[in-house]
Scaffold this active site. Sequence first.
Site, mmCIF file in Angstrom:
data_model
loop_
_atom_site.group_PDB
_atom_site.id
_atom_site.type_symbol
_atom_site.label_atom_id
_atom_site.label_comp_id
_atom_site.label_asym_id
_atom_site.label_seq_id
_atom_site.Cartn_x
_atom_site.Cartn_y
_atom_site.Cartn_z
ATOM 1 N N ARG A 150 102.548 15.370 96.223
ATOM 2 C CA ARG A 150 103.325 14.517 97.113
ATOM 3 C C ARG A 150 104.417 15.359 97.780
ATOM 4 O O ARG A 150 104.942 16.310 97.168
ATOM 5 C CB ARG A 150 103.985 13.377 96.333
ATOM 6 C CG ARG A 150 103.040 12.268 95.909
ATOM 7 C CD ARG A 150 102.606 11.407 97.097
ATOM 8 N NE ARG A 150 101.799 10.273 96.688
ATOM 9 C CZ ARG A 150 100.459 10.233 96.754
ATOM 10 N NH1 ARG A 150 99.786 11.263 97.210
ATOM 11 N NH2 ARG A 150 99.806 9.142 96.373
ATOM 12 N N HIS A 204 97.807 15.285 105.099
ATOM 13 C CA HIS A 204 97.545 14.404 103.941
ATOM 14 C C HIS A 204 96.101 13.893 103.981
ATOM 15 O O HIS A 204 95.859 12.684 104.014
ATOM 16 C CB HIS A 204 98.533 13.221 103.904
ATOM 17 C CG HIS A 204 98.582 12.553 102.546
ATOM 18 N ND1 HIS A 204 99.716 11.948 102.051
ATOM 19 C CD2 HIS A 204 97.621 12.402 101.583
ATOM 20 C CE1 HIS A 204 99.453 11.439 100.846
ATOM 21 N NE2 HIS A 204 98.178 11.709 100.552
#
Length: 311
Positions: free
Chosen positions: A226, A274
């Site tokens: 993350r 992502h």
Amino acid sequence: MAQAVLFHSGKVPPAGWLAAIARLAPEIEVRTLDTLGDPAEIDVAISWRLPSGTFKHLTGLKLMQCSGAGVDQLLADPELPPDLPLARMVDPLQADEMVAFALWAVVEQHRDLARYRAAIQQQEWLFQPQTSMRSRRVGVLGLGAMGGKLAARLAALGFATAGWARTARTIPGVTVHHGAEGLAALLADSHILVNLLPLTRETRGLLNLSLFRQLPKGARVINLGRGPHLVEEDLLTALAEGHLASALLDVFTTEPLPEGHPFWSHPQITITPHIASLADPNHAAEQVVENIRRVRAGLPALNLVDRQLGY
Ligand code: NDP
Ligand code: OXD
């Protein structure tokens, strides 16, 4: 009272999930926010994150099923009811996609492919000496569904592989460290560091200057976990001072990456938006359907998150 499931997608169009659930379990009625009807009839919500104000209407909710592997974005929602069971995606095919992506990322860094791309842009026929995989030490942070599989595959391929988790375990061919004291040993020996930790109180900001300086000079960092694992300024500092050689990042503190952010054009940073690995509804819907059936039968859902640990 009728029972129904709410599906709310983030970046993924809902059609694939709705079709996959309908194929597996035609008896399960799935609604979206546009077709919500009486919100009290919703017993299971499937989402990456629900829009602000939604939870308070879902008065009959028995399970929050995350459509992703990481649940930090749901745990950060102040409206998530504190006692609501929260399940996450643990999908072997999603893990395989992650492993494939991470292997590309490791090879990209191991072979310094960004330099070749830059040279080719200049029509330069570059030659660089090659380092063998067995003398390239790769450290994997997080040895769960994704990191554990990655570490095993890296070792099978011939990389000198180590890994770090919260608790001890054995993975054939992999040197496993655990706990706070295990981290220093892993860092001192990792030419390429891959992060596949969940974002929790303990792991937020872990990829910082002090950690980078514990890596060997010239090390490379890959962040697939993350964005907030990484202190972005510290990465720029570690690259500028020459301690790190390069980085490959798939996740960012702010997504989409803001216009003008230095990572867009940094010559030593490769970015992807992502996309490392997404659950495919054609397979992942099986565990979601199983969880809906379990909840309706009064059984605990599978792959529940430990709210204290945060993953
Ligand atoms: P898991 O929960 O299966 O594994 C987490 C691992 O991290 C475990 O090995 C756990 O240790 C370890 N861990 C957690 N906290 C600590 C700590 N404080 N110190 C040391 N180790 C710790 O997660 P997954 O493998 O399924 O996913 C990992 C993360 O990958 C997700 O949370 C998500 O953020 C990210 N992800 C990113 C994607 C992308 O497209 N970029 C796609 C999917 C996931 P232990 O085993 O001892 O409990
Ligand atoms: C996930 C992700 O957590 O896509 O599944 O990042």
